[in-house]
Structures are given as C-alpha cells and as structure tokens.
Design an enzyme around this catalytic site. Structure first.
Site, PDB file in Angstrom:
ATOM      1  N   ASP A   1      52.044  67.364  30.580  1.00 55.14           N
ATOM      2  CA  ASP A   1      52.980  66.477  29.897  1.00 55.14           C
ATOM      3  C   ASP A   1      53.940  67.210  28.973  1.00 55.14           C
ATOM      4  O   ASP A   1      54.870  66.595  28.446  1.00 55.14           O
ATOM      5  CB  ASP A   1      52.215  65.435  29.072  1.00 55.14           C
ATOM      6  CG  ASP A   1      51.627  66.038  27.804  1.00 55.14           C
ATOM      7  OD1 ASP A   1      51.126  67.184  27.870  1.00 55.14           O
ATOM      8  OD2 ASP A   1      51.688  65.384  26.755  1.00 55.14           O
TER       9      ASP A   1
ATOM     10  N   ASP B   1      46.030  69.860  32.398  1.00 53.10           N
ATOM     11  CA  ASP B   1      46.314  70.269  31.028  1.00 53.10           C
ATOM     12  C   ASP B   1      45.418  69.443  30.103  1.00 53.10           C
ATOM     13  O   ASP B   1      44.979  68.349  30.467  1.00 53.10           O
ATOM     14  CB  ASP B   1      47.797  70.015  30.727  1.00 53.10           C
ATOM     15  CG  ASP B   1      48.129  70.224  29.266  1.00 53.10           C
ATOM     16  OD1 ASP B   1      47.813  71.296  28.741  1.00 53.10           O
ATOM     17  OD2 ASP B   1      48.685  69.295  28.654  1.00 53.10           O
TER      18      ASP B   1
ATOM     19  N   ASP C   1      54.251  73.030  30.154  1.00 55.28           N
ATOM     20  CA  ASP C   1      53.634  72.781  31.458  1.00 55.28           C
ATOM     21  C   ASP C   1      54.648  72.826  32.600  1.00 55.28           C
ATOM     22  O   ASP C   1      54.247  72.872  33.771  1.00 55.28           O
ATOM     23  CB  ASP C   1      52.949  71.406  31.472  1.00 55.28           C
ATOM     24  CG  ASP C   1      51.811  71.308  30.477  1.00 55.28           C
ATOM     25  OD1 ASP C   1      51.080  72.296  30.329  1.00 55.28           O
ATOM     26  OD2 ASP C   1      51.675  70.253  29.831  1.00 55.28           O
TER      27      ASP C   1
ATOM     28  N   CYS D   1      68.655  52.021  66.112  1.00 54.30           N
ATOM     29  CA  CYS D   1      67.479  52.817  66.470  1.00 54.30           C
ATOM     30  C   CYS D   1      67.602  54.211  65.880  1.00 54.30           C
ATOM     31  O   CYS D   1      68.598  54.546  65.224  1.00 54.30           O
ATOM     32  CB  CYS D   1      67.302  52.889  67.986  1.00 54.30           C
ATOM     33  SG  CYS D   1      68.647  53.771  68.812  1.00 54.30           S
TER      34      CYS D   1
ATOM     35  N   CYS E   1      70.669  56.254  66.679  1.00 43.57           N
ATOM     36  CA  CYS E   1      71.859  55.868  65.897  1.00 43.57           C
ATOM     37  C   CYS E   1      71.869  56.617  64.564  1.00 43.57           C
ATOM     38  O   CYS E   1      72.900  57.155  64.141  1.00 43.57           O
ATOM     39  CB  CYS E   1      71.852  54.363  65.626  1.00 43.57           C
ATOM     40  SG  CYS E   1      72.043  53.328  67.082  1.00 43.57           S
TER      41      CYS E   1
END
Length: 718
Positions: A612, A418, A616, A20, A23
């Site tokens: 990309d 972009d 950036d 649980c 634990c």
C-alpha cells in the site's frame, strides 16, 4: 515505427456494424494502418476500439473504420454523449425486435408443409423474397464489404448459404415445380440468425451492467457555496476547493473532505463495503456515495476525471476493453476461419456431386456447412467473460486494471504481503518507553521533536503520544528510508532508528535485551541516541481483524504466503506466527523489496505482491501480479494490476478467486465455441444436419457463450 520522444496519446471509439470476430479483426487492421498508430485493439463484446499512438487525428481514424465498412464515433467521456449512445442503443434494440417479429411472421407460413399443409410455389416465393432481400439485406451489405476488403465474415457465410438455397428454389418455381424447394430453409436461417443476434445483444448489455451502474452514480448537479450564497451548478462546473452542501439522502457530487456535519455514507457500490461508513469533520468522502441522515459541508478535493468514481470507471472500462493474451490466439484462428469454411463447403458440394451423384444433396449439405460455421461465438467467448468477471469484481470493491492481470492472477502460487497498512491498520501506537539515563518525558520530548519533520506512521504515533509537551524545532532533519532518521534538537545530534542505523552511525546498541523482549511480543522498537543511546520507544501496529482469515484462505487454496517488511526480524516473526504466514523476509530496505520478489520468481514461483505504500511500488511492478490496497498511496495503485478499494486483507483471496472463476468461464466458452463448429461442420457435410437446424445451432452457439459468461454476475465474495 519510430515515435521518438513524441507524446503517446490514447483514443477510444464506439464501433458499429460488427457481427463477428473477423469484423473486429478487420476494424483493428484498418486502424493499425493509419499513420501514427502504435496499438489498436477492438473488442467485439463492448463494441469499442482503443487506439494508442502519436499525433492521432480522430477524423482519420473514423475514416479508416468507415472505409472498412463500419461505423465509428469518438468517445470523449462526456456524460451527455454517454446517455445519447445509450438511447441510440435502446432504439436499435427496439428496431431489431420489430424486424425480428416481421421476419418470423413471414417465415412461419413457410413451415406449414412440415405439418402436411401444401404451399404453392409462388406463395412461398412471395413470402421468402422480402425475408431474403429486405430483412436479409444487412448480410449482403456486410458480406460485400468483407469481400472488398479481401476477407470474409459471418454475414458472408449467411448470405452465400441462404442465397444458394433461395436460388435453387427459384429455379424450381421458374420451371413450374416438379422439385423440392428450400425457401423455408433460407428464411428460417435468416430469422434464427436475427433471433440469435437479438438475444446476444441483450445478454451483452447485461454483461456491461456494472459500468452503467457506476456511471449512474454521477450526480448531474451540485449545491455549492460561493460568495456567501448557496447556488446550484452542474457538477462539471465545480472546482477544487469549492464547498458543496449535501443534504440527507443525496449523492455526493465530488470527492472531498468533510468540513462540517456528521453522517453515515453508503459507499457500497464504490468499495463493496456493505455497511455505511460514519463520516465526521476531517474524514475523506467519495463522489457518488449516498449521504445518510446528516447534513454535510464538503470541501472538494478532486473533480472530473480525477475523482475516485471516474478512476474506477476508467479502470473497469480499461479491463473490459483490453484483450487477454488468450484472445490473440482466438483472433488468429478467426482470421482464417471463413476461408477454411468456404473451402469445406466447396469440398462438400463436390463430394456429394462427384462421388454421391447428387448435386441437390451437395447443395443442401454445403448450405448447412456455411450456415452452422459462425465465428461469432469465438469472438465473444473471451470478452464477455472478462466483462462479466470484472463487473462482478468491481461490485465487490476489487478493481482489475487489465485483462493481463486477470489472466495472470489465476496462476499465482505465492503471495508476498507487506506488513504495515496491508496486514496491520497502519496506525501504530506507542506501547512502551524505556529511558536510559534520562527521564521518560525528556526521552519522549526529544524523540518527538526530532520527528516533527517526518510523515512516517511511527513518527505520527510518537508525536501523538507527546501531545501537550513543549517541543523545540528540529534542525538538519534527514530521513534514512528503511532505517530511521537523524536531526539536531537543541544543539544535540539525535539518531532515531533500528539496529542497522545504529551500526551505520557507529553507536553501541544499549538495552539490547529489553529490545529483544519487546520485539518478541511483536513490537517495533526504535533506539533514541543523543549521541549515545538514551532509551527505547516501542510501538505496536494492530493486526487487521480479517488478516488471519485472509492468510488461512490463501493457504487453503494452496498458495504460499511470505511476509516482506522493513521491520525487525523478531517483530515480523511474531506477526507471521500470529497470522500463520509461511515465510518471513524482514529488515528489507525499500529498494530491496523488488529484489526479494525477483528472487522468488527466479525460483519458479508465480508471485503476487500486496502493498500500500510508496516504497512498495517497485515490488508491485516487479511481481507477476501487483495488488494494491486502495487505502494506500496513489503510486502503489498505479503500479498494481489489481486495486482493493477497501483495506480488507480478505479481498486478496477474493481477487484471486474471481480471477479463477473468470478464467474457468473463458475456457468453457472457448470449448463451446469450438465444440459447435468441430461437431457441427462434419455433421452438416455428411448431410446429417439440414440448413434450418444448422441456423438454429449457429445462433444458439453465440447465445450459449454469452449466457454462460453472464453466470459470473452471480459471483459474490465469501
């Protein structure tokens, strides 16, 4: 803890024995107390722990977990170890099923009195005892470990509740009968809890199917050319630069570049792209993809943990292991949950005994309170939804780096895009050449010669157009990011760039009307000066086919879009108008992109940045959520919270959609987890819920939460 400048390392462990949320909290606390640990996180759903720190010693960390009463094993990433863990998990599942069947067989006769068939007390005792102390021994062991650690857990609640019911019944039998026994309640609770844990384990295994599917893509052997011969080696023995031979229908063993052959390669499980991709000499390929009908010779470019497949698995595992911020609140609730339940059970017993005058009724009600209150569902609510959501996203080619990114994504209200490589193909082509005082070929040769030292996409477009022309070598090449470049060609200083570069160099922008007309048509225009303007070169980068639909989908969901580019305002405006983008920030230098994102954040927006390129990366890091195109630079992907494996803009909306779907499941799961306890505990305390029904409800709560999360596996991109 002051760690100085020492190197921070990361270790991952498989944890066994947790039942649980409390634990998981105990294991986390035990790991955090080991010297050198900076961060420790334990995930109940994946049964894994991630530890970060300085000078970490696996043996010490494993010892700390074992001292807390649990099992731990270092995860090294070795495929053989992974298969061994899978085999052990399968064996445990079979043993659990056998134990469950035995428990059910022993428990079933205890329910006969409910059908009007009397059962002697001694026979009920004989049937219930092995269930209570044999099959149920796991609850006593785990409960004892929790008590020694000064905490409580689900096992302690089950052990106390069933022991009270069994003990009361034993007293009745010892006195020779004359009272009601609750052997069936104790045995049924244990059996139902075991049933719930077995169903839960099956469902959790299904939630982790995405990782296993990715891991299964790793071939074991590779066919390698060495010393003029073709030999078969384990994939781990393949080195960068080796040439591997892949026959039709085989999986590619490594990342690489096609040197010979042509084929179509199925990369769907890696990128989400449904159609096979045509591959020819010079094309990159991904290890784990399936070769089509051609024979390929591939030069290896990455091995081991550096391959695309290994990085995808690491990203998905990382997202499934890390905790979402909301989970930290749940952990704090779980930490006090068991003591509060024990207090409720005691008050229930005392209330029935002192006020109602029924000690027996108080005992039954208290047992029901102990049994129905289970922190399992609380611990599973968030991680199982994250597992299912990140797995579904990975199948669609959307890699989510961590839970924080998933949690932030559903709150995004502005997406900054972009242009080059994100909305456009990133492969500009020269469309117009406008000479001034020189010939067209001379202008093109001058511009191409100056740009031989540049890797910019526009430079590659000019060089491609000038193919076949004699180009002198440039001297003194100097790139001006966001502006252009300068170089010396044949003794002449050449300046190539935009208006801002001309202004910085003190050059009058001749051909301004021609440039404005081209920019209005969406062209990117470069002035060429040597030293005065000798002409213009215009390039056009084609918009990606799905870009307009991607922007439209974002707007339909109420998300504003902003185009952020270093390109000129007219060209950027033309692209934005074509795609339906709300706002444009043009002629922004690379170092200014992050500032533009920060400006939007200061205005109160939750911003996602999509890019990309290397330039950036600062903006991706600044944004609330960075989304990188997987076809771009590695540094962009490293700065982003989400990576899109295909350069398809439509995946932007899909990434936000799967985030919202996952967040809905987390909220639903937390509702159900609290609902069972908020409704069930008062009903049990009032005597309206007997222990058997309480046990069934408790088991069902965990199964409900995990099963609800599994519905995310059906999510598919539009």
């Amino acid at each position: 803890m002051d760690t100085g400048v020492a190197t921070r390392t990361r270790r991952e462990f498989a944890i066994g024995g947790m039942t649980c949320a409390t634990c998981a909290g105990r294991v986390e606390k035990a790991l955090a107390q080991v010297a050198g640990v900076v961060r420790a996180e334990v995930n109940l759903a994946t049964e894994r722990a991630v530890v970060e720190g300085v000078a970490l010693h696996p043996a010490e960390l494993i010892g700390a977990v074992e001292d807390a009463g649990y099992e731990a094993a270092l995860i090294t990433g070795d495929s053989a170890e992974d298969r061994a863990r899978e085999a052990e998990a399968a064996r445990r599942a079979r043993r659990a099923l056998i134990v469950l069947i035995v428990s059910a067989v022993l428990t079933a006769p205890l329910l006969l009195p409910m059908a009007g068939i009397a059962l002697p007390g001694w026979l009920a005792l004989m049937l219930a005892t092995p269930v209570q102390f044999g099959i149920g021994a796991r609850f006593y062991r785990a409960g004892w470990h929790a008590l020694r650690a000064g905490t409580g857990n689900m096992d302690l609640l089950v052990a106390l509740g069933t022991s009270a019911a069994y003990g009361e019944s034993l007293v009745v039998v010892a006195r020779g009968g004359g009272g009601h026994t609750y052997f069936e309640a104790a045995a049924v609770v244990i059996t139902l809890v075991l049933l719930g844990k077995w169903l839960e384990a099956r469902a959790r295994r299904a939630a982790g199917a995405a990782i296993r599917a990715l891991a299964a893509l790793r071939p074991e052997m590779a066919r390698v050319e060495r010393n003029g011969a073709e030999i078969t080696l384990p994939v781990a023995a393949v080195a960068v630069g080796d040439v591997v031979v892949v026959r039709p229908g085989e999986r590619l063993p490594t990342d690489g570049i096609v040197r010979d052959g042509a084929s179509e390669v199925d990369e769907s499980l890696l990128t989400g792209e449904s159609l096979p991709a045509a591959k020819h000499p010079g094309d990159p390929v991904i290890g784990g993809a399936i070769n089509g009908g051609g024979l390929l010779r591939i030069e290896t470019t990455a091995v081991g943990g550096q391959t695309t497949l290994a990085r995808i698995i690491a990203l998905v595992e990382g997202a499934q292991t890390r905790k979402a911020p909301v989970q930290r609140l749940v952990d704090r609730v779980a930490a006090v949950f068991v003591p509060v339940v024990l207090g409720c059970a005691l008050l229930t017993f005392l209330g029935w005994w002192l006020i109602g005058g029924s000690a027996e009724g108080g005992l039954v009600a208290a047992v029901a309170v102990l049994v129905i209150a289970c922190p399992c569902s609380l611990g599973l609510a968030t991680p199982t939804a994250l597992m299912a959501g990140t797995g579904a996203a990975a199948r669609a080619g959307i890699l989510i780096r961590d839970a924080e990114a998933l949690e932030v994504a559903h709150r995004v209200d502005t997406v900054v895009l972009d242009k080059t490589g994100t909305l456009t193909e990133g492969r500009p082509e020269v469309t117009e050449i406008v000479p001034r005082g020189v010939g067209t070929a001379e202008l093109l040769a001058l511009a191409a010669a100056a740009q031989q030292g540049s890797e910019h996409p526009i430079a590659r477009a000019v060089l491609a157009r000038a193919e076949g022309l004699a180009l002198p070598k440039p001297e003194g090449f100097h790139a001006r990011p966001g502006l252009g470049l300068t170089a010396t060609v044949g003794g002449r200083r050449v300046v190539i760039g935009n208006r801002a570069l001309l202004a910085a160099e003190g050059i009058a922008p001749a051909l301004a009307d021609e440039a404005a007309a081209l920019e209005a048509e969406g062209r990117t225009v470069m002035w060429v000066a040597a030293p005065e303007v000798v002409g213009l070169i215009a390039v056009m980068d084609q918009v990606k086919p799905g870009a307009a639909e991607a922007v439209q989908r974002l707007r339909q969901t109420g998300i504003a879009t902003v185009l952020l580019t270093g390109d000129n305002a007219r060209s950027a405006g033309a692209v934005a108008q074509t795609l339906g983008i709300d706002a444009v920030r043009a002629e922004v230098l690379p170092e200014g992109k992050a500032a533009e994102v920060a400006r939007l954040q200061q205005a109160g927006h939750r911003v996602a940045m999509v890019g990309d390129g290397v330039n950036d990366a600062p903006a991706l890091a600044q944004a609330d959520l960075g989304i990188a195109m997987g076809t771009g630079a590695d540094v962009a992907m490293a700065a982003a919270g989400i990576t899109l494996m295909r350069g398809d803009p439509s995946l932007i909306a899909e990434a936000l959609a799967v985030s919202r779907a996952t967040w809905r499941k987390i909220r639903q799961n937390l509702f159900w987890a609290f609902f069972y306890n908020v409704i069930g505990i008062p009903l049990a305390a009032l005597g309206l819920l007997n222990p058997m029904l309480a046990g069934g409800a408790m088991a069902f709560s965990s199964v409900t939460v995990v099963s609800n999360a599994l519905l995310l596996r059906r999510w598919r991109p539009r």
